[in-house]
Structures are given as structure tokens and as C-alpha cells.
Design an enzyme around this catalytic site. Structure first.
Site, mmCIF file in Angstrom:
data_model
loop_
_atom_site.group_PDB
_atom_site.id
_atom_site.type_symbol
_atom_site.label_atom_id
_atom_site.label_comp_id
_atom_site.label_asym_id
_atom_site.label_seq_id
_atom_site.Cartn_x
_atom_site.Cartn_y
_atom_site.Cartn_z
ATOM 1 N N THR A 60 0.862 -1.175 0.000
ATOM 2 C CA THR A 60 0.000 0.000 0.000
ATOM 3 C C THR A 60 0.902 1.229 0.000
ATOM 4 O OG1 THR A 60 -0.142 -0.112 2.424
ATOM 5 C CG2 THR A 60 -1.971 -1.062 1.160
ATOM 6 N N ASP A 180 8.958 -3.596 -17.136
ATOM 7 C CA ASP A 180 7.506 -3.403 -17.088
ATOM 8 C C ASP A 180 7.117 -1.970 -17.448
ATOM 9 O OD1 ASP A 180 4.882 -4.214 -16.797
ATOM 10 O OD2 ASP A 180 4.824 -3.860 -14.639
#
Length: 476
Positions: A60, A180
Site C-alpha cells: 500500500t 515493465d
């Protein structure tokens, strides 16, 4: 056949930050997320959590005030399970390399910078924590602003140049492959962000401090970080009830060894895998876990239209990155940006990033994916992906026909696809012009720029340093 895998890997930073759905409350368990509440402090009180910025399946991310520097940071808290902490430690090594290699390089300023890192002990385990400079939303939001019809070409050129500068720095100076690259992982830098945040979070901070004044002092509360001395002194209690005085010398000796081993085990439990990270003590008692909605910083709500002409971006998320000096064949890259050598299971290196860059720039120009494979009744996504690439690039290098672990699953000996027979060949400039109505001259120029990065033979694919010399970028 390679398994169907549309994700980049098992560890990624902020991979779901753009989703309207938040993380699952059930993942707040042993080895999972750390329960965070607005106002919580981290790293011995240094960071005060003000707002949730987003989440990934493995972390998070929170907006926090760094009280030491009186500035805001993005605080990333990784899940506590070993597989995630191990990946986080590797990410930290990569980020430290980015930070220290060459701050004078043009590309240095186009890679998101790690500011600090530490451990935090919580009810669900020990969490690796990192702080980053606060950045705005990703290029995905910028695409949404233009209703997925394409971002103006002058802005795309500026973005492309900076992405290539950042990538050249990662490849040539740091020896790092990102693996990525996609719009979600390129973030917008907001020049007046600190002034904006100080105003925006003033009321939240005031409320937090008023609440803190009403709470008992930290010394009267129980720290969540294990205290080695306290645990060491308490090890004697486990043998309470034993008649030590009546024991033989040999039994006393064995008992003493057990006590010593338990003490060492307790210390090792705290110190294991610390490396050069600091342990953070959070002087707040654990609260019930709850899912807090994300509130992402959006350049479109902070900046003006004119700001986009001077847009500055930074490549983010090195959660899946790796060193260039290794030999790799595992699956990387999010599906739509995946290079052909990765699809067939061949060895890949930093050239894979260049393929992703070309796919991303096309998407910024048009608002749609260059390749968006779908499975059919007689073929899977990998088959369709290779077919779409072949329709655009036509010829297949030997490396793809026979050099990959799965090459024979896709190609026959002549280099034709086994599962998809009919292909509709097209040129990239025709796709730009006919499908997306890009003017002929612009379509020709953009196609000429993109094609060297879409070379199917990765050994012939253009590097970031080469692409920075392109005339397409001269006005960027």
C-alpha cells in the site's frame, strides 16, 4: 506451452493504483498488508500518514509528512511475507544504484528517486518500507484526459524523449532492465507539488496533532517493534515451575544451553535480514484493519493546460527490474507491451524495454494498444499476439523460430504460425493514417521513429541512446 500470464511478475509496485476497487480486507493478515490509519507515525515518529495514495497486490502507498525535512513523501509499505520482503530488498538495491550512479546524467532526473527505507514491525509481521518523492498521476490519466483519442503529438514527443533519457540512464549507466514499462509506470512530476500539498493537507495535519495531544504519552504505550532487551530478560520465564535446585549438574547445563539458544533465537528473529535497513518503532497500538479509499494526485486538477507543454515525467516502479548482467527467460512485461522473445521463452535483456517503449508511444499517440491479443477457440493469447506482430513486421528471425523454449509450439520449420494460418498484413504508417487518421506526413514520421524499436530480432533492435538521436525528437 507457456502458461497464460498477463501480469509482469509476482511483485510489483503500485500495480493496481489506478483501479476503482481497493485492496481486499482479507489480505490484512499474517504476512499480508500492514493496517494503517490516518495519523499513524513511522520510523520512530518521523513520518505522519496523511492520506492513502494507492495500492498494489504487494503493497500500500501513503502520502506522509516527513517531519525531519518538513516535506511530503510517498510511503510504500510492502506485505510482510518473506517472498515480498525479499523482492523489496532487491528493489532497494536497484533503487540505491539509480540514486548513486550519476546524479549529473540527463536521465537521472527522469527516474523516480528513493529517499529512505526502513523496517516496520506490525501485527502482521515485519514490513519493508520505502519513501519516494511525491509525483502526480501516471500517463494513463493523461490519456483519459484526451478521452483515449491520443495525446497531442508535441506532448508525446516530449514524453518520449524523457522516457528514453531515463531508460538510457537505467541501461547504459546503471545496468538495469526495467521489464515493465507502460503508461501506468510513468508518472508526471508536478513542479509546485510541495506548496500545493502543504495547503491541501493543513487541516488534516492540524486534526492529527490535536488528536495526538489528547492521547497518553508515547512512553506509556506499548511499542509494536520487539524490544530485544525486554525479550532477553523474559526468556527465564519459560522454565518457571521447574525445580532447578534439585536438578543434576548435567540437567542444569542442558537447561542453561536451552535458555541461551532461546535468547539468541529471539535476537535473530529481530535482526534477521536487516541488512543496512533501520528498524522503525511505531508508538501506536495496533488498530482494527480497514480499507481506506485511495486519493491519487492528479496533474489535471493541479496544473493548467499550458503546463502540459512543459511536462516532466519520471519512470517509476522498479519492483520487477533486474540487473542486465544476468541470463533470463522468465515471463516479464504486461501483456500488451510484451516483446516477441519473451513470448517464445528466449533469452532477453534490456532490448525488451525498447519494445515496450514503442508500444507505449503508439498508445499515447492513438489512445489504443498497438497489440491487444485475444484467445480464440483454436489458439491462445500468445498465438494471437505473435500473429498481430507478424501482420505488422512480416518476417520472423531464426531466433524466434527455434531459439525459444516454446518456439516449436508456435512456429513450424518454415517460420509460419501453427495455429493461425490467415494473416492480414499491414504497414505501421497505414495503421496510423487509415485507422487513427494521423495526417500522412505525421504518420510516416512516427512510423519511421517507432519501427527500429519494433525490430523482431532483438539483437538488431535500436537502443535508447540511438533513439535519442532521432529527428522525430528534435523539437521535443
Amino acid at each position: 506451452m507457456p502458461k497464460e500470464d498477463d501480469s509482469a511478475s509476482d511483485y510489483s509496485d503500485l500495480e493496481s493504483i489506478h483501479s476503482d476497487v481497493e485492496e481486499d480486507l482479507e489480505d490484512y493478515k499474517k504476512g499480508g498488508y500492514h493496517p494503517v490509519n490516518i495519523g499513524d507515525r513511522f520510523d520512530n515518529g518521523r513520518y505522519i500518514v496523511l492520506r492513502k495514495l494507492g495500492w498494489g497486490h504487494f503493497s500500500t502507498v501513503w502520502l506522509a509528512l516527513d517531519t525531519l525535512n518538513d516535506s511530503h513523501v510517498a510511503l510504500k509499505i510492502v506485505k510482510a511475507a518473506n517472498r515480498y520482503t525479499d523482492s523489496a530488498l532487491e528493489e532497494i538495491k536497484l533503487l540505491e544504484c539509480v540514486k548513486k550512479t550519476n546524479a549529473e546524467s540527463k536521465g537521472w532526473q527522469h527516474v523516480a528517486q528513493l529517499l529512505n527505507h526502513f523496517w516496520h514491525q506490525g501485527p502482521n509481521g515485519k514490513h519493508a518500507c520505502m519513501t519516494f518523492e511525491v509525483l502526480g498521476e501516471s500517463l494513463l490519466t493523461l490519456m483519459k484526459r484526451y478521452n483515449y483519442k491520443g495525446i497531442p503529438q508535441n506532448i508525446v514527443k516530449r514524453i518520449a524523449k524523457q522516457v528514453l533519457e531515463g531508460l538510457d540512464y537505467l541501461h547504459r549507466e546503471c545496468g538495469i532492465v526495467h521489464t515493465d514499462l507502460k503508461p501506468e509506470n510513468v508518472l508526471v512530476w508536478i513542479p509546485n507539488i510541495e506548496a500545493y500539498l502543504k495547503t491541501d493537507t493543513a487541516d488534516i495535519l492540524k486534526e492529527i496533532k490535536e488528536r495526538e495531544h489528547q492521547l497518553p504519552s508515547p512512553n506509556s504505550m506499548t511499542p509494536t517493534t520487539p524490544n530485544i532487551e525486554r525479550r532477553r530478560s523474559s526468556t527465564a520465564s519459560w522454565h518457571e515451575g521447574m525445580d532447578v535446585e534439585s536438578m543434576s549438574k548435567s540437567k542444569k547445563k542442558r537447561l542453561k544451553k536451552k535458555m541461551k539458544k532461546k535468547t539468541l533465537d529471539d535476537v535473530e528473529e529481530v535482526e534477521d535480514k536487516l541488512g543496512n535497513l533501520k528498524i522503525s518503532t511505531n508508538w501506536s497500538t495496533p488498530k482494527e484493519a480497514k480499507v481506506i479509499p485511495s486519493s491519487i494526485l492528479d496533474i489535471t486538477s493541479i496544473g493548467s493546460e499550458e503546463d502540459l507543454d512543459t511536462i516532466v515525467i519520471k519512470i517509476a516502479d522498479l519492483g520487477n527490474a533486474c540487473w542486465m548482467d544476468g541470463e533470463y527467460t522468465h515471463v516479464i512485461q504486461t501483456r500488451q507491451y510484451r516483446s516477441p522473445e519473451v513470448i517464445v521463452g528466449a533469452k532477453w535483456t534490456n532490448e525488451a524495454d525498447m519494445w515496450s517503449v514503442a508500444c507505449m508511444i503508439f498508445e499515447l499517440l492513438t489512445g489504443e494498444f498497438l497489440f491487444d491479443p485475444r484467445a480464440g477457440s483454436k489458439y491462445n493469447k500468445d498465438d494471437d499476439h505473435l500473429a498481430q506482430i507478424l501482420e505488422l513486421m512480416r518476417t520472423v528471425p531464426k531466433l524466434l523460430i527455434s531459439g525459444g523454449e516454446y518456439s516449436r509450439d508456435f512456429f513450424d520449420r518454415s517460420g509460419k504460425l501453427k495455429h493461425i494460418k490467415k494473416l492480414r498484413y499491414r504497414r505501421l504508417r497505414d495503421v496510423l493514417h487509415d485507422t487513427f487518421l494521423v495526417p500522412p506526413e505525421d504518420a510516416d514520421a512516427a512510423s519511421h521513429f517507432l519501427l527500429p524499436m519494433l525490430e523482431m530480432d532483438m539483437t538488431k533492435r535500436a537502443s535508447a541512446s540511438h533513439m535519442l538521436k532521432s529527428t522525430w525528437l528534435k523539437d521535443a
